[in-house]
Design a protein around this motif. Structure first.
Motif, short mmCIF file in Angstrom:
data_model
loop_
_atom_site.label_atom_id
_atom_site.label_comp_id
_atom_site.label_asym_id
_atom_site.label_seq_id
_atom_site.Cartn_x
_atom_site.Cartn_y
_atom_site.Cartn_z
N SER A 22 33.99 41.28 32.72
CA SER A 22 32.88 40.78 33.57
C SER A 22 33.57 40.16 34.98
O SER A 22 33.20 40.63 35.96
N LEU A 23 34.73 39.33 34.89
CA LEU A 23 35.32 38.74 35.85
C LEU A 23 35.97 39.90 36.79
O LEU A 23 35.87 39.71 38.08
N HIS A 24 36.47 40.91 36.14
CA HIS A 24 37.28 42.12 36.78
C HIS A 24 36.08 42.99 37.42
O HIS A 24 36.43 43.44 38.73
N ILE A 25 35.09 43.37 36.81
CA ILE A 25 34.01 44.08 37.63
C ILE A 25 33.33 43.31 38.80
O ILE A 25 33.22 43.92 39.89
N THR A 26 33.24 42.01 38.55
CA THR A 26 32.90 41.04 39.68
C THR A 26 33.52 41.29 40.85
O THR A 26 33.22 41.46 41.87
N GLU A 27 34.86 41.27 40.79
CA GLU A 27 35.81 41.24 41.84
C GLU A 27 35.96 42.45 42.37
O GLU A 27 36.13 42.82 43.58
N LYS A 28 36.20 43.68 41.39
CA LYS A 28 36.33 44.98 41.87
C LYS A 28 35.32 45.46 42.70
O LYS A 28 35.20 46.04 43.71
N GLU A 29 33.66 45.06 42.33
CA GLU A 29 32.78 45.65 42.98
C GLU A 29 32.25 44.67 44.00
O GLU A 29 31.05 44.95 44.65
N HIS A 30 33.01 43.64 44.25
CA HIS A 30 32.78 42.73 45.31
C HIS A 30 31.24 42.05 45.16
O HIS A 30 30.38 42.01 46.04
#
Length: 176
Positions: free
Chosen positions: A22-30
């Motif tokens: 979830s943290l990765h997607i939050t960061e990756k997709e801004h």
């Protein structure tokens, strides 16, 4: 017993993996940046509606966590409806916004608290300009309907009576 070692090495590995993903997607997709940008856009468009609908007192929020507070309107017709609904229950007015948003426009919103004239919206972090415009247009439509006769006050009252009547009938049937 030391629970910290059990917690870290137990079956919570899947939960930790989900959290990290979830943290990765939050960061990756801004998503944080999108929430800030879209939140400002949404609040700006809602504040613009204040000029058209004097029942809107304040629009506030942070990112996409937004609250819309209402006040007693200045126009006589709306003022009478405001006083009538508050005489029944101080917490009913926001229901007159939330209910038609869901029934008529399929948009989910919430009453912020009991006995407060505040509606809160929490759109998804991936919201775009198209969805913002859809919400603002729906919100404008619902507020515009407040001034119509018989309008939402009448509809809301009919729904309350219908629901209470069905509950009463159900109670009577269960007693037999």
């Amino acid at each position: 017993r030391d629970w910290s070692s059990d917690v870290c090495s137990s079956d919570l590995n899947l939960a930790m993996a989900c959290g990290l993903a979830s943290l990765h997607i939050t960061e990756k997709e801004h998503l944080v940046e999108n929430a800030a940008l879209r939140g400002e856009q949404l609040m700006s468009k809602l504040r613009a509606l204040q000029e058209k609908h004097d029942v809107i007192d304040e629009v506030r929020g942070k990112g996409l966590m937004i609250a819309i507070e209402f006040k007693e309107p200045k126009s006589l017709k709306l003022k009478l409806a405001w006083k009538a609904i508050h005489a029944m229950d101080k917490g009913l007015f926001p229901q007159m916004i939330v209910t038609p948003l869901l029934q008529k426009h399929r948009i989910l919103s919430q009453v912020a608290a009991h006995n407060s004239d505040i509606v809160k919206i929490l759109p998804p972090l991936i919201i775009g300009e198209k969805e913002i415009d859809r919400f603002v247009n729906a919100f404008d439509d619902v507020l515009g309907d407040l001034g119509k006769f018989p309008g939402p006050l009448w509809d809301f009252g009919q729904n309350l009576v219908k629901t209470r009547s069905e509950e009463h009938t159900s109670e009577l049937q269960s007693r037999q």
